[in-house]
Write a protein that holds these residues in place. Structure first.
Motif, PDB file in Angstrom:
ATOM      1  N   VAL A   1       8.792  -4.544  -2.276  1.00 38.21           N
ATOM      2  CA  VAL A   1       9.560  -3.416  -1.739  1.00 38.21           C
ATOM      3  C   VAL A   1      11.071  -3.686  -1.802  1.00 38.21           C
ATOM      4  CG1 VAL A   1      10.000  -2.100   0.369  1.00 38.21           C
ATOM      5  CG2 VAL A   1       7.661  -2.581  -0.321  1.00 38.21           C
TER       6      VAL A   1
ATOM      7  N   VAL B   1       3.467  -4.255  -4.070  1.00 36.97           N
ATOM      8  CA  VAL B   1       4.789  -3.846  -4.566  1.00 36.97           C
ATOM      9  C   VAL B   1       5.864  -4.668  -3.855  1.00 36.97           C
ATOM     10  CG1 VAL B   1       6.418  -1.917  -4.786  1.00 36.97           C
ATOM     11  CG2 VAL B   1       3.951  -1.481  -4.915  1.00 36.97           C
TER      12      VAL B   1
ATOM     13  N   ASN C   1       3.204   5.607   0.059  1.00 34.57           N
ATOM     14  CA  ASN C   1       1.802   5.177   0.211  1.00 34.57           C
ATOM     15  C   ASN C   1       0.962   6.355   0.719  1.00 34.57           C
ATOM     16  OD1 ASN C   1       2.664   5.299   2.887  1.00 34.57           O
ATOM     17  ND2 ASN C   1       1.642   3.418   3.472  1.00 34.57           N
TER      18      ASN C   1
ATOM     19  N   ASN D   1       2.057   5.259  -4.602  1.00 27.76           N
ATOM     20  CA  ASN D   1       0.806   4.505  -4.550  1.00 27.76           C
ATOM     21  C   ASN D   1      -0.386   5.338  -4.111  1.00 27.76           C
ATOM     22  OD1 ASN D   1       1.563   1.665  -5.141  1.00 27.76           O
ATOM     23  ND2 ASN D   1       2.998   2.064  -3.473  1.00 27.76           N
TER      24      ASN D   1
ATOM     25  N   ILE E   1       7.423   5.075  -7.423  1.00 31.25           N
ATOM     26  CA  ILE E   1       6.066   4.521  -7.469  1.00 31.25           C
ATOM     27  C   ILE E   1       5.326   5.172  -6.304  1.00 31.25           C
ATOM     28  CG2 ILE E   1       4.647   2.445  -7.228  1.00 31.25           C
ATOM     29  CD1 ILE E   1       6.951   0.806  -8.396  1.00 31.25           C
TER      30      ILE E   1
ATOM     31  N   VAL F   1       9.367   4.470  -3.144  1.00 34.01           N
ATOM     32  CA  VAL F   1       7.978   4.001  -3.070  1.00 34.01           C
ATOM     33  C   VAL F   1       7.282   4.729  -1.917  1.00 34.01           C
ATOM     34  CG1 VAL F   1       6.469   1.988  -2.781  1.00 34.01           C
ATOM     35  CG2 VAL F   1       8.674   1.722  -3.938  1.00 34.01           C
TER      36      VAL F   1
ATOM     37  N   TYR G   1       0.764  -1.577   0.654  1.00 30.20           N
ATOM     38  CA  TYR G   1       1.681  -1.654  -0.500  1.00 30.20           C
ATOM     39  C   TYR G   1       2.226  -3.071  -0.682  1.00 30.20           C
ATOM     40  CZ  TYR G   1       4.791  -0.500   3.394  1.00 30.20           C
ATOM     41  OH  TYR G   1       5.416  -0.476   4.613  1.00 30.20           O
TER      42      TYR G   1
ATOM     43  N   ALA H   1      12.177  -3.063  -5.257  1.00 36.69           N
ATOM     44  CA  ALA H   1      12.149  -1.618  -5.540  1.00 36.69           C
ATOM     45  C   ALA H   1      13.365  -0.942  -4.927  1.00 36.69           C
ATOM     46  CB  ALA H   1      10.858  -1.008  -4.992  1.00 36.69           C
TER      47      ALA H   1
END
Ligand code: 8YV
Length: 319
Positions: free
Chosen positions: A84, A82, A96, A74, A72, A94, A79, A87
């Motif tokens: 985390v 989400v 950002n 972003n 993901i 993930v 974030y 995830a």
């Protein structure tokens, strides 16, 4: 075979051009706000998702994402949308987009400070509604910013740029963060070890901390009561840091002179009380909304995706 990327919102043209060039991009030309179900459905067979903060990746949504999804990336620095931990548990990468939006968000913060202090909403409304009839020495008198004390709650990237810009107004900078910053980042700002200690030193308070369980409703009635009477509060981080009822009450009672807000709980369905306050200067979450910054955010998200699919560590990995 190009990796498949689901892009949840309409992104700037230059960003979409690069997406089309390097990926099999599933774009959203109508900029429809997808539900969780639609995201799960459209992510079938996708290798990654490029969302905005408007899409919520709860533990439940993450558990239901197709197995093909590896990342993901972003289009946002925050974030908090989400989960985390979920995830990580699922092995999703993930990322950002830090740094590239600090200038735009700090500019907006200064606008919130000026707009709140100089009663911009009231003034604009008077002119537009033809209610501006007269001038007098006491007409639309606000608060001066020059030379005042600015307290920054959360002296991260955006907080530090705000401090630098505010020094142009000869403001004295105070701050609170989890730890004291090294001198080269502090640039003369005065550290206070706890948010409560910072409050009495704020003629203006700028909220720049991240949304987390620790900062949830951090700016509550108790903290606000420690601000000097007539202080001005601005927020360009996340609404969840503020207890709306407490802020509205302090703006109504006159303990606070004004507030400038760009972010809210439950956007865009904000607490109706805000709309009725003449001393609130309200913007619709536009901190990073400049052409330059939105391009840079998109490119940064793509740099992260490029690294992931090249088997390298993405620069902005947060999970
Ligand atoms: C963005 C923001 O507009 O980056 C962030 O965390 O809040 C804003 O700058 C938004 O999140 C885009 O997804």
């Amino acid at each position: 075979m190009k990796p498949v990327v689901l892009v949840t919102r309409k992104l700037p043209d230059a960003v979409e051009a690069r997406l089309r060039r390097d990926y099999e991009a599933r774009l959203n030309p109508t900029d429809t706000l997808y539900s969780a179900e639609q995201i799960i459905e459209r992510a079938q067979g996708a290798d990654a998702i490029l969302p905005c903060h408007t899409e919520k990746f709860t533990a439940e949504v993450i558990a239901r994402l197709p197995k093909s999804v590896r990342a993901i990336a972003n289009f946002s620095v925050g974030y908090d949308h989400v989960d985390v931990a979920a995830a990580k548990a699922r092995g999703l990468v993930v990322t950002n987009t830090p740094d590239v939006l600090s200038d735009a968000t700090a500019e907006l913060t200064l606008m919130l400070m000026l707009g709140a202090a100089r009663r911009a909403s009231e003034g604009e409304r008077l002119v537009r509604t033809r209610q501006w009839k007269d001038w007098s020495p006491s007409f639309m008198v606000g608060t001066q910013m020059t030379g005042k004390r600015l307290g920054i709650l959360g002296m991260g990237r955006v907080g530090r740029v705000t401090a630098r810009r505010a020094r142009g107004f000869e403001m004295e900078i105070h701050y609170n963060d989890l730890h004291r910053l090294p001198a080269e980042l502090e640039e003369g700002a005065i550290f206070h070890p706890a948010p409560e200690d910072l409050m009495p030193h704020c003629d203006f308070l700028a909220i720049h901390c991240v949304a987390s369980p620790e900062t949830h409703k951090l700016v509550n009635a108790k903290l606000i009561s420690r601000l000097p009477k007539g202080a001005i509060v601005v927020n360009a981080s996340r609404g969840s840091v503020v207890d709306d009822d407490a802020l509205i009450a302090a703006l109504k009672s006159g303990h606070l002179a004004a507030a400038g807000l760009d972010v809210y709980n439950d956007e865009p369905d904000i607490k109706p009380g805000y709309r009725e306050l003449t001393n609130a200067f309200l913007m619709p979450h536009i901190g990073s909304a400049t052409r330059e910054t939105r391009d840079a955010m998109g490119f940064r998200a793509l740099d992260n995706l490029d690294a992931i699919f090249a088997g390298r560590q993405p620069k902005d990995r947060v999970a």
